[in-house]
Design an enzyme around this catalytic site. Sequence first.
Site, PDB file in Angstrom:
ATOM      1  N   GLY A  12       0.818  -1.213   0.000  1.00  0.00           N
ATOM      2  CA  GLY A  12       0.000   0.000   0.000  1.00  0.00           C
ATOM      3  C   GLY A  12       0.850   1.261   0.000  1.00  0.00           C
ATOM      4  O   GLY A  12       2.083   1.203  -0.084  1.00  0.00           O
ATOM      5  N   MET A  13       0.181   2.397   0.095  1.00  0.00           N
ATOM      6  CA  MET A  13       0.895   3.696   0.048  1.00  0.00           C
ATOM      7  C   MET A  13       1.902   3.812   1.183  1.00  0.00           C
ATOM      8  O   MET A  13       3.064   4.140   0.977  1.00  0.00           O
ATOM      9  CB  MET A  13      -0.116   4.852   0.148  1.00  0.00           C
ATOM     10  CG  MET A  13      -0.752   5.189  -1.158  1.00  0.00           C
ATOM     11  SD  MET A  13      -1.571   6.806  -1.107  1.00  0.00           S
ATOM     12  CE  MET A  13      -2.973   6.479  -0.077  1.00  0.00           C
ATOM     13  N   ASP A  37      -3.332 -13.026   4.475  1.00  0.00           N
ATOM     14  CA  ASP A  37      -4.619 -12.343   4.596  1.00  0.00           C
ATOM     15  C   ASP A  37      -4.896 -12.192   6.094  1.00  0.00           C
ATOM     16  O   ASP A  37      -5.037 -13.198   6.804  1.00  0.00           O
ATOM     17  CB  ASP A  37      -5.698 -13.189   3.905  1.00  0.00           C
ATOM     18  CG  ASP A  37      -7.070 -12.531   3.960  1.00  0.00           C
ATOM     19  OD1 ASP A  37      -7.280 -11.627   4.800  1.00  0.00           O
ATOM     20  OD2 ASP A  37      -7.926 -12.955   3.165  1.00  0.00           O
ATOM     21  N   ALA A  61      -5.308  -2.829   5.532  1.00  0.00           N
ATOM     22  CA  ALA A  61      -6.682  -2.405   5.864  1.00  0.00           C
ATOM     23  C   ALA A  61      -7.491  -2.265   4.595  1.00  0.00           C
ATOM     24  O   ALA A  61      -6.934  -2.174   3.501  1.00  0.00           O
ATOM     25  CB  ALA A  61      -6.642  -1.057   6.591  1.00  0.00           C
ATOM     26  N   THR A  63      -9.264   0.431   2.863  1.00  0.00           N
ATOM     27  CA  THR A  63      -9.237   1.891   2.988  1.00  0.00           C
ATOM     28  C   THR A  63     -10.253   2.577   2.071  1.00  0.00           C
ATOM     29  O   THR A  63     -10.313   3.803   2.044  1.00  0.00           O
ATOM     30  CB  THR A  63      -7.822   2.423   2.685  1.00  0.00           C
ATOM     31  OG1 THR A  63      -7.432   1.959   1.388  1.00  0.00           O
ATOM     32  CG2 THR A  63      -6.816   1.940   3.709  1.00  0.00           C
ATOM     33  N   THR A 102      -6.841   6.197  12.149  1.00  0.00           N
ATOM     34  CA  THR A 102      -7.341   7.267  11.284  1.00  0.00           C
ATOM     35  C   THR A 102      -8.077   8.382  12.030  1.00  0.00           C
ATOM     36  O   THR A 102      -8.654   8.140  13.103  1.00  0.00           O
ATOM     37  CB  THR A 102      -8.307   6.636  10.246  1.00  0.00           C
ATOM     38  OG1 THR A 102      -9.002   7.669   9.561  1.00  0.00           O
ATOM     39  CG2 THR A 102      -9.344   5.742  10.897  1.00  0.00           C
ATOM     40  N   ASP A 103      -8.096   9.553  11.423  1.00  0.00           N
ATOM     41  CA  ASP A 103      -8.903  10.672  11.931  1.00  0.00           C
ATOM     42  C   ASP A 103     -10.403  10.355  11.886  1.00  0.00           C
ATOM     43  O   ASP A 103     -11.189  11.009  12.559  1.00  0.00           O
ATOM     44  CB  ASP A 103      -8.625  11.939  11.104  1.00  0.00           C
ATOM     45  CG  ASP A 103      -8.902  11.755   9.620  1.00  0.00           C
ATOM     46  OD1 ASP A 103      -8.623  10.653   9.092  1.00  0.00           O
ATOM     47  OD2 ASP A 103      -9.406  12.688   8.978  1.00  0.00           O
ATOM     48  N   TYR A 126     -16.224   2.757   8.031  1.00  0.00           N
ATOM     49  CA  TYR A 126     -14.752   2.698   8.013  1.00  0.00           C
ATOM     50  C   TYR A 126     -14.188   3.154   9.363  1.00  0.00           C
ATOM     51  O   TYR A 126     -13.369   2.455   9.973  1.00  0.00           O
ATOM     52  CB  TYR A 126     -14.218   3.574   6.876  1.00  0.00           C
ATOM     53  CG  TYR A 126     -12.713   3.769   6.909  1.00  0.00           C
ATOM     54  CD1 TYR A 126     -11.845   2.735   6.583  1.00  0.00           C
ATOM     55  CD2 TYR A 126     -12.162   5.006   7.267  1.00  0.00           C
ATOM     56  CE1 TYR A 126     -10.461   2.915   6.617  1.00  0.00           C
ATOM     57  CE2 TYR A 126     -10.790   5.197   7.297  1.00  0.00           C
ATOM     58  CZ  TYR A 126      -9.949   4.153   6.982  1.00  0.00           C
ATOM     59  OH  TYR A 126      -8.589   4.337   7.029  1.00  0.00           O
ATOM     60  N   LYS A 130     -12.188   0.802  12.075  1.00  0.00           N
ATOM     61  CA  LYS A 130     -10.810   1.104  12.496  1.00  0.00           C
ATOM     62  C   LYS A 130     -10.752   1.310  14.013  1.00  0.00           C
ATOM     63  O   LYS A 130      -9.787   0.914  14.674  1.00  0.00           O
ATOM     64  CB  LYS A 130     -10.289   2.347  11.765  1.00  0.00           C
ATOM     65  CG  LYS A 130     -10.060   2.183  10.277  1.00  0.00           C
ATOM     66  CD  LYS A 130      -8.909   1.249   9.919  1.00  0.00           C
ATOM     67  CE  LYS A 130      -7.558   1.796  10.307  1.00  0.00           C
ATOM     68  NZ  LYS A 130      -6.458   0.897   9.880  1.00  0.00           N
TER      69      LYS A 130
HETATM   70  N1  LIG Z   1      -5.076   6.605   3.009  1.00  0.00           N
HETATM   71  C1  LIG Z   1      -5.460   7.438   3.964  1.00  0.00           C
HETATM   72  O1  LIG Z   1      -5.853   8.593   3.712  1.00  0.00           O
HETATM   73  C2  LIG Z   1      -5.404   7.011   5.409  1.00  0.00           C
HETATM   74  C3  LIG Z   1      -5.793   7.932   6.400  1.00  0.00           C
HETATM   75  C4  LIG Z   1      -5.741   7.536   7.744  1.00  0.00           C
HETATM   76  C5  LIG Z   1      -5.328   6.262   8.081  1.00  0.00           C
HETATM   77  N2  LIG Z   1      -4.978   5.381   7.104  1.00  0.00           N
HETATM   78  C6  LIG Z   1      -4.555   4.028   7.512  1.00  0.00           C
HETATM   79  O2  LIG Z   1      -3.197   3.866   7.148  1.00  0.00           O
HETATM   80  C7  LIG Z   1      -2.940   2.485   6.839  1.00  0.00           C
HETATM   81  C8  LIG Z   1      -2.221   2.411   5.499  1.00  0.00           C
HETATM   82  O3  LIG Z   1      -3.065   3.019   4.539  1.00  0.00           O
HETATM   83  P1  LIG Z   1      -2.660   3.237   3.021  1.00  0.00           P
HETATM   84  O4  LIG Z   1      -3.138   4.584   2.653  1.00  0.00           O
HETATM   85  O5  LIG Z   1      -1.256   2.827   2.797  1.00  0.00           O
HETATM   86  O6  LIG Z   1      -3.688   2.186   2.387  1.00  0.00           O
HETATM   87  P2  LIG Z   1      -3.593   1.270   1.097  1.00  0.00           P
HETATM   88  O7  LIG Z   1      -2.701   1.909   0.088  1.00  0.00           O
HETATM   89  O8  LIG Z   1      -5.001   0.928   0.747  1.00  0.00           O
HETATM   90  O9  LIG Z   1      -2.830  -0.018   1.688  1.00  0.00           O
HETATM   91  C9  LIG Z   1      -3.467  -0.983   2.463  1.00  0.00           C
HETATM   92  C10 LIG Z   1      -2.970  -2.334   2.010  1.00  0.00           C
HETATM   93  O10 LIG Z   1      -3.609  -3.364   2.789  1.00  0.00           O
HETATM   94  C11 LIG Z   1      -3.988  -4.385   1.909  1.00  0.00           C
HETATM   95  N3  LIG Z   1      -5.052  -5.251   2.421  1.00  0.00           N
HETATM   96  C12 LIG Z   1      -6.397  -5.146   2.207  1.00  0.00           C
HETATM   97  N4  LIG Z   1      -7.031  -6.183   2.779  1.00  0.00           N
HETATM   98  C13 LIG Z   1      -6.079  -6.946   3.368  1.00  0.00           C
HETATM   99  C14 LIG Z   1      -6.115  -8.182   4.071  1.00  0.00           C
HETATM  100  N5  LIG Z   1      -7.282  -8.815   4.301  1.00  0.00           N
HETATM  101  N6  LIG Z   1      -4.958  -8.705   4.509  1.00  0.00           N
HETATM  102  C15 LIG Z   1      -3.785  -8.093   4.263  1.00  0.00           C
HETATM  103  N7  LIG Z   1      -3.678  -6.932   3.602  1.00  0.00           N
HETATM  104  C16 LIG Z   1      -4.814  -6.366   3.146  1.00  0.00           C
HETATM  105  C17 LIG Z   1      -4.407  -3.638   0.667  1.00  0.00           C
HETATM  106  O11 LIG Z   1      -4.538  -4.483  -0.451  1.00  0.00           O
HETATM  107  P3  LIG Z   1      -5.620  -4.063  -1.602  1.00  0.00           P
HETATM  108  O12 LIG Z   1      -5.104  -2.788  -2.200  1.00  0.00           O
HETATM  109  O13 LIG Z   1      -5.570  -5.250  -2.504  1.00  0.00           O
HETATM  110  O14 LIG Z   1      -6.942  -3.868  -0.900  1.00  0.00           O
HETATM  111  C18 LIG Z   1      -3.297  -2.616   0.546  1.00  0.00           C
HETATM  112  O15 LIG Z   1      -2.152  -3.140  -0.124  1.00  0.00           O
HETATM  113  C19 LIG Z   1      -4.305   1.796   6.849  1.00  0.00           C
HETATM  114  O16 LIG Z   1      -4.414   1.072   8.059  1.00  0.00           O
HETATM  115  C20 LIG Z   1      -5.311   2.935   6.811  1.00  0.00           C
HETATM  116  O17 LIG Z   1      -6.517   2.591   7.487  1.00  0.00           O
HETATM  117  C21 LIG Z   1      -4.981   5.729   5.776  1.00  0.00           C
END
Ligand SMILES: NC(=O)c1ccc[n+]([C@@H]2O[C@H](COP(=O)([O-])OP(=O)(O)OC[C@H]3O[C@@H](n4cnc5c(N)ncnc54)[C@H](OP(=O)(O)O)[C@@H]3O)[C@@H](O)[C@H]2O)c1
Length: 286
Positions: A12-13, A37, A61, A63, A102-103, A126, A130
């Site tokens: 992920g990001m 998973d 997660a 997201t 998350t916020d 969501y 979380k």
């Molecule tokens: N993005 C935001 O604005 C934001 C804001 C606040 C908090 N966060 C939190 O920050 C964390 C990282 O977010 P990110 O932005 O990097 O999100 P992301 O790019 O969506 O990365 C999340 C990764 O988790 C994977 N995933 C989904 N279901 C899963 C499962 N069952 N088992 C294992 N992995 C799984 C996703 O795969 P798929 O892509 O195949 O689903 C993706 O590679 C998350 O916990 C998110 O809740 C994000």
Amino acid sequence: MGGGLLITGANGMLGSELRSLAAPRREVICTDIAEMDVTDLAAVREVFAANRPSVVVHGGALTDVDGCETDPDRAFRVNALGTRNVALAAAEQGAPVLYVSTDYVFDGRATRPYVEFDPVGPRSVYGASKLAGERFVRELAAGRFWIVRTQWVYGFRGKNFVDTILAAARAGKPLRVVDDQIGCPTWARDLARGVLAIIDQDPGYGTYHCSSRGSCSWFAFAGEILRMAGVAPVSLEPMPSSELDRAAPRPAYSVLRNYMLEQTIGDLMPPWQEALAGYLAAGGDG
Ligand SMILES: NC(=O)c1ccc[n+]([C@@H]2O[C@H](COP(=O)([O-])OP(=O)(O)OC[C@H]3O[C@@H](n4cnc5c(N)ncnc54)[C@H](OP(=O)(O)O)[C@@H]3O)[C@@H](O)[C@H]2O)c1
């Protein structure tokens, strides 16, 4: 202690920044849904037992905020139960867990930045899923956890607001952007640095906010993206979020203040404008 840093959601990001920042300095065990998973407790236990991580960053997660709203069972299965599984397996291996939250755990009705002591009250599935993950971590991680809340993350993997705005402007599309949601855009690389600083400098277990500094609306963010990138849109106009037909409500105001970082190892997160400049210079939308 056994192995290295185990990352969930490594594709992920955040995960992709974490793996490249951490890898030169330590052993990194990268997992995403294909390798582990998180909804499958047996699989999680097996990977943890095989790798014996010394510390875990749980970023995996669902997201997709609107996708969570329309499929709450799946949202809770991944974000809540998946986190339970990671917390359980980490405790069994004696490894501390850093859970990225998350916020959206807040209701968005505040008039000043949220600190770690403010009451939660998620308004979306969501956010609720979380928050349930946070509770599992508190209950099951044997007291050895950091909960790190962040917001409005953009980065090189996947779809993000910065690239979407630039692509639309370059394609000559008129832009209308929401101006009644206030938050703080956070570059995934800065967040990864913050996460590693918390692990390495250990300011004490507990909850930390870790987002960029300052605040803006999505509309103001879009304006700054275009200005910094030197792209002139056909038009850029503000719009109310009520005009977007989205499944999940968004918090109107969800600025996070990194109060606990300020009080411990220092707030290492940059102002959002500086972070945006860094992202663009590093090749964002390049
Ligand atoms: N993005 C935001 O604005 C934001 C804001 C606040 C908090 N966060 C939190 O920050 C964390 C990282 O977010 P990110 O932005 O990097 O999100 P992301 O790019 O969506 O990365 C999340 C990764 O988790 C994977 N995933 C989904 N279901 C899963 C499962 N069952 N088992 C294992 N992995 C799984 C996703 O795969 P798929 O892509 O195949 O689903 C993706 O590679 C998350 O916990 C998110 O809740 C994000």
